[in-house]
Design an enzyme around this catalytic site. Structure first.
Site, PDB file in Angstrom:
ATOM      1  N   ASP A 105       0.860  -1.177   0.000  1.00 13.98           N
ATOM      2  CA  ASP A 105       0.000   0.000   0.000  1.00 13.98           C
ATOM      3  C   ASP A 105       0.906   1.240   0.000  1.00 13.98           C
ATOM      4  OD1 ASP A 105      -3.006   0.912   0.499  1.00 13.98           O
ATOM      5  OD2 ASP A 105      -1.807   2.012   1.957  1.00 13.98           O
ATOM      6  N   HIS A 307      -7.009  -6.620  -0.965  1.00 13.48           N
ATOM      7  CA  HIS A 307      -5.986  -5.590  -0.789  1.00 13.48           C
ATOM      8  C   HIS A 307      -4.976  -5.896   0.314  1.00 13.48           C
ATOM      9  CE1 HIS A 307      -4.147  -1.659  -0.794  1.00 13.48           C
ATOM     10  NE2 HIS A 307      -4.413  -1.520   0.492  1.00 13.48           N
TER      11      HIS A 307
END
Length: 330
Positions: A105, A307
């Site tokens: 991320d 994610h």
């Protein structure tokens, strides 16, 4: 802290940074694991254990603005120059010449910048979900505003009144209940069939603050990826620190873009890109074309993961990191 080595501290680049270390100190080059938003070094708990048990030295900091690390007041104290220099200072403290930087991320954005800004300290780079890209042709905030509108979370995060920070900070458990889940459907599902916040198509709801404000876990069909004890680690940390430190990283995106003019974006170290099949915010397609900027690049796809890849598929991610590290660096 659950499953973590002892917390240590160092002074680096004007801040006090908390970090965790495991594995033999003689191992070279070590791997530095850099978390994203809204996360902590704790997000790497599975990899810290697996890599250190495989004989690899591993270091995971709470980065600037997070967890046990200082949270400076000025917004511009969170630009990419500060974030990368923090990691150089961490290496200096530990007496490490070069490291392999692994980032997920926002941590991925930071680690891809390390070989551009501090090439003499970088042995290799691993991006998890986050691709390396060339400099945008225009201010990234303006591009996001044009594509997604004013309610897109990164655009909202530019609010000087810190309203998004207040929404998350007053609903910490709701925030982690909502975010830390497996995706409900494939990334290309129609917007009305996807739980809000899963994807980055213009059709999808990226108004994360409003999503959290209206969220009720009792009506969420998605499977959580954290145990109750693991979730509590995040809740306790962010209840203490709030979210402003991490959100300030987003508030420097225009500044980072402005100050990167003329910077060569070619990555000249061995690199690995780990993609997640069902991450619609950072889909595998976002890594297309990376080989034009990274001559020595490998790609690996983690199937059936959203994610939060290193927490959703910890064994697979750890195994790939170990295999690549041993094959490329011995």
């Amino acid at each position: 802290m659950m499953e973590m080595p002892p917390l240590q501290f160092t002074q680096t680049n004007g801040i006090r940074m908390g970090f965790y270390e495991a594995g033999p100190k003689t191992d070279k080059p070590p791997m530095v694991l850099c978390h994203g938003w809204p996360e902590l070094a704790f997000s790497w708990r599975h990899q810290i254990r697996a890599l250190s048990e495989a004989g690899i030295r591993v270091i995971a900091p709470d980065q600037r603005g997070y967890g046990a690390t200082d949270r400076p007041e000025p917004v511009d104290a969170y630009d990419i120059e500060h974030l990368t220099a923090d990691l150089v200072g961490l290496l200096d403290h530990l007496g490490i010449e070069k490291a392999i930087f692994v980032g997920h991320d926002w941590g991925g954005f930071v680690v891809w910048q390390m070989p551009l800004r501090h090439p003499d300290r970088v042995a290799g780079v691993v991006g998890i979900n986050t691709p390396h890209t060339n400099r945008a042709w225009a201010d990234p905030i303006e591009l996001l505003r044009k594509r997604f509108g004013e309610h897109m979370y990164i655009v909202q995060f530019q609010d000087p009144a810190h309203e998004p920070d207040k929404i998350f900070g007053s609903r910490v458990e709701q925030t982690f209940d909502a975010f830390m889940r497996k995706p409900a459907r494939r990334p290309d599902a129609p917007a009305e069939e996807v739980v809000a916040g899963v994807g980055a198509s213009p059709r999808l709801n990226l108004a994360f603050p409003q999503m959290i404000a209206n969220y009720d876990a009792r009506h969420d069909p998605r499977a959580p990826i954290l145990s109750a004890e693991e979730k509590q680690v995040f809740v306790d940390a962010f209840t203490r620190t709030g979210f402003t430190g991490g959100i300030n990283w987003y508030r420097n995106m225009s500044r980072n873009w402005q100050r990167s003019e003329g910077l060569d974006h070619t990555v000249r170290v061995p690199s690995l890109m780990i993609m997640a099949e069902n991450d619609a915010v950072l889909p595998p397609s976002s890594a297309d074309g990376m080989d034009k900027l990274i001559p020595d690049l490998e790609k690996y796809l983690v199937r059936d993961s959203g994610h939060w890849t290193q927490q959703e598929k910890p064994e697979e991610v750890s195994a790939k990191l170990i295999e690549w590290r041993r094959r490329r660096f011995g």
